[in-house]
Design an enzyme around this catalytic site. Sequence first.
Site, PDB file in Angstrom:
ATOM      1  N   CYS A   1       0.870  -1.182   0.000  1.00 14.63           N
ATOM      2  CA  CYS A   1       0.000   0.000   0.000  1.00 14.63           C
ATOM      3  C   CYS A   1       0.898   1.219   0.000  1.00 14.63           C
ATOM      4  O   CYS A   1       1.605   1.484   0.984  1.00 14.63           O
ATOM      5  CB  CYS A   1      -0.926   0.006   1.216  1.00 14.63           C
TER       6      CYS A   1
ATOM      7  N   CYS B   1      -5.181   5.733  -3.960  1.00 15.15           N
ATOM      8  CA  CYS B   1      -4.498   4.442  -3.924  1.00 15.15           C
ATOM      9  C   CYS B   1      -3.110   4.642  -4.513  1.00 15.15           C
ATOM     10  O   CYS B   1      -2.975   4.904  -5.714  1.00 15.15           O
ATOM     11  CB  CYS B   1      -5.272   3.387  -4.708  1.00 15.15           C
TER      12      CYS B   1
END
Length: 299
Positions: free
Chosen positions: A75, A226
């Site tokens: 991430c 993201c």
Amino acid sequence: MKLKFTKMHGAGNDFVVLDGYTQPVNLTPAQVRALADRHFGVGADQLLLVEKPTVAGVDFRYRIFNCDGGEVEHCGNGARCFVKFVRDSGLTDQRSVRVQVQKGTITLTMQENGEVLVDMGTPVFDPERVPFATKGLQGRGEGADTLWPLDVNGTTRWISVVSMGNPHAVQVVDDVEAFPVLVEGPVIERHARFPQRVNAGFMQIVGRSEIKLRVYERGAGETLACGTGACAAVAAGIRRGLLDAPVLVHTHGGKLTITWDAAQADQPLLMAGPAATVFEGEIELPDSLADSLANSQAA
């Protein structure tokens, strides 16, 4: 179980961060879901766990859990929050740290302007390594990339498949705000051709160095930003001949800057963006709460 936590966000992608470096933290998937629950818990897209590394030559281990309780590989927005957390918590005074992730290591650097630069690693375009099942499909070349047809609710979408340590399917759309991301996103996420599911990216080209992006994340749904999705989209756009680095990425939660020299073999993508602490707290997480949430979500 009483847990101290820090709530953080990177461009609106929000996290519960736990210090598992100085204390043992062992959470079940149900407890992760309870913490991430926006009604009964703290609320977050992902939970980030700081641990001691299990390999040599790195400073920390960085683990990521989606709000559905599943552990994932990477991430990017969380990585920026990770380095801010370990510095603010006094776990390190280094500006640059090397951390262990599920697939390899990455380097995180706190810059003088307060933004964090993340070495996101080299993108992978081999479908088998994403993974993406191409059997029976005929791809078409565009620039240095191969686009693959994907049946989405009876419509063929041409996608780039990219791994940034986690799988991504990226398509170019004319108007990302008008596109039915919340309809097609979950279909792509769980498409049978992605055996590990996938993050679905929807990219609008604004100019050769600017895009708008929405991502429907695997296990989390659409998020405000993201980081790995931004990197995957930019890498695909550069390979297709649509973009030139550095690329400014507009997300609903903020802006990210992605740099990549595709001409150099094994060159990593670099992502720069913000990381912010929202608040710190302590939460009582009894097993009964986790169990009740698990039962309610399964009903």
